[in-house]
Write a protein that holds these residues in place. Structure first.
Motif, short mmCIF file in Angstrom:
data_model
loop_
_atom_site.label_atom_id
_atom_site.label_comp_id
_atom_site.label_asym_id
_atom_site.label_seq_id
_atom_site.Cartn_x
_atom_site.Cartn_y
_atom_site.Cartn_z
N LYS A 20 89.50 132.83 -20.82
CA LYS A 20 90.78 132.85 -20.69
C LYS A 20 91.14 132.48 -19.38
N ASN A 21 90.47 133.02 -18.44
CA ASN A 21 90.75 132.44 -17.03
C ASN A 21 90.38 131.13 -16.69
N GLY A 22 89.93 130.34 -17.42
CA GLY A 22 89.58 128.81 -17.33
C GLY A 22 88.25 128.37 -17.09
N LEU A 23 87.42 129.30 -17.10
CA LEU A 23 85.94 128.98 -16.80
C LEU A 23 85.34 128.41 -18.19
N SER A 24 84.57 127.53 -18.08
CA SER A 24 84.12 127.10 -19.54
C SER A 24 83.15 128.09 -20.03
N ALA A 25 83.19 128.02 -21.39
CA ALA A 25 82.35 128.72 -22.24
C ALA A 25 80.91 128.80 -21.79
N LYS A 26 80.24 127.77 -21.67
CA LYS A 26 78.94 127.58 -21.12
C LYS A 26 78.77 128.01 -19.92
N GLN A 27 79.50 127.84 -18.93
CA GLN A 27 79.15 128.49 -17.43
C GLN A 27 79.32 130.19 -17.58
N SER A 28 80.10 130.52 -18.33
CA SER A 28 80.27 131.84 -18.51
C SER A 28 79.34 132.51 -19.27
N ILE A 29 78.71 131.91 -20.38
CA ILE A 29 77.48 132.50 -20.96
C ILE A 29 76.27 132.27 -20.17
N ILE A 30 76.11 131.20 -19.45
CA ILE A 30 74.98 131.35 -18.43
C ILE A 30 75.28 132.28 -17.23
N ASP A 31 76.33 132.46 -17.00
CA ASP A 31 76.46 133.47 -15.61
C ASP A 31 76.41 134.83 -15.99
N ASN A 32 76.38 135.10 -17.26
CA ASN A 32 76.32 136.49 -17.98
C ASN A 32 74.69 136.50 -18.42
N GLN A 59 94.21 130.62 -25.27
CA GLN A 59 94.70 130.99 -23.99
C GLN A 59 94.32 130.11 -23.01
N GLN A 60 93.11 129.59 -22.94
CA GLN A 60 92.49 128.70 -22.10
C GLN A 60 93.34 127.32 -21.84
N ALA A 61 93.44 126.90 -23.12
CA ALA A 61 94.23 125.63 -23.36
C ALA A 61 95.55 125.88 -22.75
N ALA A 62 96.42 126.96 -23.07
CA ALA A 62 97.68 127.24 -22.43
C ALA A 62 97.63 127.20 -20.91
N ARG A 63 96.56 127.78 -20.60
CA ARG A 63 96.31 127.98 -19.01
C ARG A 63 96.40 126.42 -18.30
N TYR A 64 95.25 125.69 -19.02
CA TYR A 64 95.24 124.31 -18.53
C TYR A 64 96.40 123.54 -18.67
N GLN A 65 97.45 123.89 -19.53
CA GLN A 65 98.62 122.96 -19.71
C GLN A 65 99.64 123.50 -18.54
N ALA A 66 99.52 124.80 -18.25
CA ALA A 66 100.41 125.39 -17.33
C ALA A 66 100.20 124.55 -15.92
N VAL A 67 98.63 124.42 -15.88
CA VAL A 67 98.29 124.00 -14.42
C VAL A 67 98.69 122.53 -14.50
N ILE A 68 98.55 121.65 -15.48
CA ILE A 68 99.08 120.41 -15.34
C ILE A 68 100.49 120.18 -15.36
N ASP A 69 101.23 121.10 -16.15
CA ASP A 69 102.56 121.07 -15.85
C ASP A 69 103.23 121.19 -14.50
N GLU A 70 102.68 122.12 -14.04
CA GLU A 70 102.83 122.71 -12.38
C GLU A 70 102.34 121.09 -11.52
N GLU A 71 101.31 120.56 -11.92
CA GLU A 71 101.07 119.37 -10.79
C GLU A 71 101.83 118.29 -11.13
N LEU A 72 102.44 118.14 -12.48
CA LEU A 72 103.44 116.99 -12.82
C LEU A 72 104.58 117.23 -12.13
N GLN A 73 104.96 118.39 -11.42
CA GLN A 73 106.07 118.71 -10.68
C GLN A 73 106.07 117.94 -9.37
#
Length: 97
Positions: A20-32, A59-73
């Motif tokens: 949800k906070n933007g980390l990839s599933a693969k990385q989170s799985i490995i980290d845990n 929620q991850q996709a929505a977070r990504y979109q929010a970051v992109i929208d902010e950068e497009l400004q």
């Protein structure tokens, strides 16, 4: 070796929070400290977990979109394009360049 149920639930909760906070599933799985095979087997066997996983990814996709929208400004669109390229590897149909 089987993971005890309380520990399994804690791991899953941590992984979903990371996603949800933007980390990839693969990385989170490995980290845990579990394997991707184990994680996806848990999800495959439990429909409730699958729904939670899909919600975390949404929620991850929505977070990504929010970051992109902010950068497009910003005056320079370079970072937005770089983010769209990166996120396009995760969701190719949504972020086409």
């Amino acid at each position: 070796m089987r993971t005890p149920l309380p520990e399994k639930e804690q791991l899953i909760t941590l992984i979903f929070a990371d996603i949800k906070n933007g980390l990839s599933a693969k990385q989170s799985i490995i980290d845990n400290g579990i394997t991707e095979q184990t994680f996806y087997r848990w999800i495959r066997k439990d429909k409730a977990l699958l729904l939670r996983y899909q919600e975390a990814r949404a929620q991850q996709a929505a977070r990504y979109q929010a970051v992109i929208d902010e950068e497009l400004q910003q005056p320079s669109k370079r970072k937005a394009w770089a983010l769209m390229w990166h996120y396009g590897r995760l969701k190719p149909k949504r972020y086409k360049l």
